[in-house]
Design a protein around this motif. Structure first.
Motif, mmCIF file in Angstrom:
data_model
loop_
_atom_site.group_PDB
_atom_site.id
_atom_site.type_symbol
_atom_site.label_atom_id
_atom_site.label_comp_id
_atom_site.label_asym_id
_atom_site.label_seq_id
_atom_site.Cartn_x
_atom_site.Cartn_y
_atom_site.Cartn_z
ATOM 1 N N GLU A 140 -8.018 -1.129 6.928
ATOM 2 C CA GLU A 140 -8.108 0.350 6.622
ATOM 3 C C GLU A 140 -9.317 0.741 5.722
ATOM 4 O OE1 GLU A 140 -5.371 4.229 5.390
ATOM 5 O OE2 GLU A 140 -4.706 2.318 4.669
ATOM 6 N N THR A 141 -10.152 1.616 6.208
ATOM 7 C CA THR A 141 -11.444 2.065 5.602
ATOM 8 C C THR A 141 -11.288 3.491 5.009
ATOM 9 O OG1 THR A 141 -12.629 2.559 7.584
ATOM 10 C CG2 THR A 141 -13.043 0.257 6.352
ATOM 11 N N PHE A 142 -11.883 3.944 3.937
ATOM 12 C CA PHE A 142 -11.822 5.219 3.655
ATOM 13 C C PHE A 142 -13.274 5.685 3.397
ATOM 14 C CE2 PHE A 142 -8.019 3.338 2.183
ATOM 15 C CZ PHE A 142 -6.991 4.349 2.345
ATOM 16 N N THR A 184 0.754 3.911 -3.205
ATOM 17 C CA THR A 184 0.325 5.411 -2.898
ATOM 18 C C THR A 184 1.476 6.354 -3.170
ATOM 19 O OG1 THR A 184 -1.030 4.516 -1.039
ATOM 20 C CG2 THR A 184 -0.531 6.833 -1.123
ATOM 21 N N SER A 233 -9.394 8.610 6.298
ATOM 22 C CA SER A 233 -8.943 7.198 6.548
ATOM 23 C C SER A 233 -9.020 6.814 7.942
ATOM 24 C CB SER A 233 -7.580 6.629 5.952
ATOM 25 O OG SER A 233 -6.978 5.844 6.228
ATOM 26 N N SER A 234 -9.466 5.680 8.330
ATOM 27 C CA SER A 234 -9.323 4.965 9.462
ATOM 28 C C SER A 234 -8.837 3.496 9.571
ATOM 29 C CB SER A 234 -10.987 5.217 9.945
ATOM 30 O OG SER A 234 -11.075 4.348 11.310
ATOM 31 N N THR A 235 -8.083 3.557 10.496
ATOM 32 C CA THR A 235 -7.569 2.103 10.540
ATOM 33 C C THR A 235 -7.740 1.103 11.847
ATOM 34 O OG1 THR A 235 -5.547 2.784 9.547
ATOM 35 C CG2 THR A 235 -5.079 0.747 10.630
ATOM 36 N N TRP A 284 -0.519 14.667 2.674
ATOM 37 C CA TRP A 284 -0.914 13.081 2.648
ATOM 38 C C TRP A 284 0.617 12.105 2.909
ATOM 39 C CZ3 TRP A 284 -5.045 11.255 4.449
ATOM 40 C CH2 TRP A 284 -5.148 9.640 4.283
ATOM 41 N N THR A 300 0.966 -1.287 0.071
ATOM 42 C CA THR A 300 -0.003 -0.086 0.033
ATOM 43 C C THR A 300 0.903 1.162 0.063
ATOM 44 O OG1 THR A 300 -1.751 1.174 1.102
ATOM 45 C CG2 THR A 300 -0.334 -0.002 2.612
#
Length: 274
Positions: free
Chosen positions: A256-258, A154, A237-239, A170, A150
């Motif tokens: 990880e969700t966006f 990125t 983003s949240s992990t 970022w 990832t």
């Protein structure tokens, strides 16, 4: 480029005392405070750290828990103290972890059309949903060969980086995240990945398409603003990790969700991935 000082240690070259002291100092906890947490005494903690006293297996595990030592490193502490490792490291494709794989698969698929993925301690992608694959449209095949990473996807100048409108912010967020993980896990593999991606040239971001909402969006966290087919999509983003894992592999998985950061992104994703 920022350099992260090396902290990698092995049980063979250091006893359990110095290792525990290093973890305590990294957590900025005094011997007295640790003793109170672990129902011990500052004198005993001092004796353990200097090698004058050999801690029991239970004490090693109790101190590691109160110092929030990662599961993999708890095994290293046990080995350094002369005990067998307590936590197995089961391959993710082992039948014993069928429930874990199926569970995270259902979780990220249920999050669609929004992007979500699962990665391991080295940021290798374990699973990804259609939202993530949509964002990877146009990424060259060389970056999509397994194992997908990832951070490379990125930050590589041929990956997502040229499409991220707020790339400096970022990129800084991701590199700081990696520095924290290196300090926590003391992984040489992770350090090498950090040095690789931190050295990537920073491409100029594309021009802002200007398709922002009529009303300003009050972001509650740093968004990733990325161009996709001429549109600007914004995500927060949240992990998440597993609570009290008993296996090294599971302990090192992260989901990880966006979350769409504005109504326009929500509308676009629902139309694109019904």
């Amino acid at each position: 480029m920022t350099t992260v000082p090396s902290t990698t240690t092995t049980p063979s070259d250091r006893g359990v005392g110095p290792l525990l002291r290093a973890w305590r100092e990294q957590r900025r906890v005094s011997q007295l405070e640790l003793a109170l947490r672990a129902d011990s005494s500052a004198r005993h903690i001092s004796f353990v750290e200097t090698g004058r006293s050999r801690p029991s297996e239970a004490m090693v595990l109790r101190l590691a828990e109160h110092l929030e030592v990662p599961v993999r490193e708890r095994n290293a502490l046990l080995l350094a103290a002369g005990y067998a490792p307590r936590f197995p490291e089961t391959p993710l494709d082992d039948p014993a972890l069928d429930g874990v794989r199926e569970g995270i698969g259902r979780l990220i698929q249920g999050y669609e059309p929004y992007p979500a993925l699962v990665f391991d301690a080295s940021y290798h992608v374990v699973a990804a949903n259609r939202g993530i694959m949509m964002l990877l449209d146009g990424v060259p095949e060389s970056l999509l060969r397994p194992p997908l990473n990832t951070m490379r996807l990125t930050l590589h100048p041929e990956g997502l980086a040229p499409r991220i409108l707020n790339l400096p912010e970022w990129r800084g967020h991701l590199l700081e995240q990696m520095r924290r993980q290196i300090a926590l896990r003391r992984s040489e593999q992770l350090r090498e990945l950090y040095e690789e991606v931190a050295a990537y040239p920073v491409p100029d971001p594309p021009e802002d398409t200007g398709d922002r909402p009529a009303e300003p969006v009050p972001y509650f966290a740093l968004p990733m603003r990325i161009e996709h087919e001429g549109r600007t999509l914004s995500f927060i983003s949240s992990t998440a990790t597993f609570n009290t894992p008993m296996d090294v592999t599971v302990a090192e998985l992260a989901i990880e969700t966006f979350l769409p950061a504005d109504p326009a992104t929500v509308k676009y994703l629902h139309a694109l991935l019904p």
